[in-house]
Write a protein that holds these residues in place. Structure first.
Motif, short mmCIF file in Angstrom:
data_model
loop_
_atom_site.label_atom_id
_atom_site.label_comp_id
_atom_site.label_asym_id
_atom_site.label_seq_id
_atom_site.Cartn_x
_atom_site.Cartn_y
_atom_site.Cartn_z
N ILE A 1 0.85 -1.19 0.00
CA ILE A 1 0.00 0.00 0.00
C ILE A 1 0.88 1.24 0.00
CG2 ILE A 1 -1.77 1.29 1.26
CD1 ILE A 1 -2.59 -1.37 2.56
N ARG A 2 0.66 2.11 -0.94
CA ARG A 2 1.42 3.36 -1.04
C ARG A 2 0.80 4.42 -0.14
NH1 ARG A 2 6.37 5.54 -2.31
NH2 ARG A 2 6.14 7.70 -2.99
N ILE A 3 1.60 4.98 0.77
CA ILE A 3 1.17 6.11 1.60
C ILE A 3 1.60 7.38 0.87
CG2 ILE A 3 1.28 7.21 3.85
CD1 ILE A 3 0.06 4.42 3.91
N THR A 4 0.68 8.18 0.45
CA THR A 4 0.99 9.27 -0.48
C THR A 4 1.53 10.53 0.19
OG1 THR A 4 -1.32 10.05 -0.37
CG2 THR A 4 -0.76 8.46 -2.10
N ASP A 5 1.35 10.66 1.51
CA ASP A 5 1.66 11.95 2.12
C ASP A 5 2.86 11.93 3.08
OD1 ASP A 5 0.47 10.42 4.05
OD2 ASP A 5 -1.13 11.84 4.54
N SER A 6 3.48 10.76 3.31
CA SER A 6 4.49 10.72 4.37
C SER A 6 5.19 9.36 4.40
CB SER A 6 3.81 10.99 5.72
OG SER A 6 4.54 10.52 6.80
N GLN A 7 6.29 9.30 5.16
CA GLN A 7 6.87 8.02 5.54
C GLN A 7 6.00 7.36 6.60
OE1 GLN A 7 8.02 10.92 6.68
NE2 GLN A 7 8.36 10.69 8.89
N VAL A 8 6.31 6.14 6.95
CA VAL A 8 5.58 5.42 8.01
C VAL A 8 6.45 5.38 9.25
CG1 VAL A 8 4.52 3.24 8.70
CG2 VAL A 8 4.33 4.02 6.32
#
Length: 366
Positions: free
Chosen positions: A91-98
């Motif tokens: 799943i690509r998180i578009t706004d930040s690192q995890v």
């Protein structure tokens, strides 16, 4: 004496039921990091988890047997078939690192904390879009977690706050200001107290019924607390300090702050990043910038009893299996690894991230 903690700002009604993280020399997570080297996996032993593979429901549509998730600086969440090491979903998180991850007890939800949003995903869904997004924090979210029944979540952040989120509402329900960056937060097994660790060196107990901080422990003033962990039976509270010391307390109703210091020990000669008390409360696991995972026996006076070697970069996060027989670690070397606690062998290598893995979550509760 009266606690030094400020009261909460109540932003709505919430009635709780009774019942990961910085570590760099600057005190913040580096924005990028890690090495490209990979450890070689050992031959496959007998299955360490139930055989139902991640990403498939049971015959009657029940919860998945094992949910294992990782995330990091490549802004991706990966779900893994824990028994084989195969990635089943990315799943690509578009706004930040995890920065941090948590899985609900019923294995339905996966929460991801970044900078500054929290995203909540449906584990069984085929879509990559989050079912919920919370934007109440204004800086890096360092810990997330779920209440036992999955009715609400909690989080902490470098914006100095601990927050509570009702999963049925779009906004924050409670907001506790610690005055310093908060690096870790856990929920007491009684489900009515949040415990936070911050850059000022304070470990605070937030009573959700009294809506206030009721106790404060300060092992070393102005030395950041990097991680907090509590035994499932509430018999022990552990904190990892930026001084590379571990501090352990035991509950004591007769003590002014509600806890009595049990032990202090040096866990590494470098940077200590995380700690985790085993589900059976017999062992504390620690990890840090020396690339090792270490085990400390409670029964043997907190002596080091094992050191797992295989990572080639900082080890940011770790999590126990429900039976305390296995550990999963997440590292800046772009891999997560599954360790057999009894033998000390690395038995699975989860490879696929392109940058450092900073968070891992596992739920294999039967």
């Amino acid at each position: 004496r009266r606690p030094r903690c400020p009261r909460a700002r109540d932003r709505g009604s919430l009635t709780p039921r009774s019942g990961s993280r910085s570590g760099s020399p600057s005190g913040r997570r580096p924005r990028r990091g890690g090495h490209a080297w990979k450890a070689t996996a050992a031959p496959l032993p007998p299955q360490p988890f139930p055989r139902a593979p991640l990403g498939r429901r049971g015959a009657r549509g029940g919860a998945m047997a094992v949910v294992l998730a990782t995330g990091g600086f490549d802004s991706r969440l990966r779900l893994w078939e824990a028994t084989t090491g195969i990635c089943t979903r990315s799943i690509r998180i578009t706004d930040s690192q995890v920065n941090c991850l948590a899985i609900s007890r019923d294995k339905r939800f996966l929460a991801s904390g970044g900078n500054p949003a929290i995203h909540v995903f449906d584990v069984g869904s085929s879509t990559d879009a989050p079912m919920l997004t919370y934007d109440g924090h204004t800086s890096n979210v360092m810990s997330v977690g779920f209440q036992r029944d999955g009715k609400w979540m909690f989080s902490c952040s470098e914006d100095n706050t601990v927050k509570i989120w009702d999963l049925r509402a779009p906004t924050c329900q409670r907001d506790y200001n610690c005055g310093r960056r908060v690096n870790s937060c856990v929920l007491h097994p009684n489900q009515g107290t949040l415990i936070s660790g911050d850059d000022g060196g304070s470990v605070r107990m937030w009573d959700l019924r009294r809506d206030a901080c009721v106790h404060e422990l300060v092992p070393i003033e102005n030395t950041p607390i990097r991680a907090i962990s509590m035994a499932n039976d509430a018999s022990m509270l552990a904190a990892a300090s930026h001084s590379s010391d571990m501090f352990v307390w035991t509950p004591d109703d007769s003590a002014e702050e509600g806890y009595t210091a049990l032990v202090r020990f040096k866990a590494t000669t470098k940077y200590l990043l995380d700690c985790a008390v085993s589900p059976d409360a017999r062992t504390i696991a620690t990890c840090g910038s020396d690339a090792h995972v270490r085990l400390w026996s409670v029964e043997e006076g907190f002596q080091e009893t094992a050191k797992f070697t295989g990572h080639t970069g900082w080890v940011w996060d770790l999590v126990w299996s429900a039976d305390a027989g296995y550990l999963v670690s997440a590292s800046a070397d772009h891999t997560a690894k599954l360790w057999d606690v009894r033998t000390g062998q690395m038995i699975r290598n989860y490879s696929g991230h392109s940058l450092a893995i900073t968070a891992v979550a596992l739920n294999d509760i039967a």
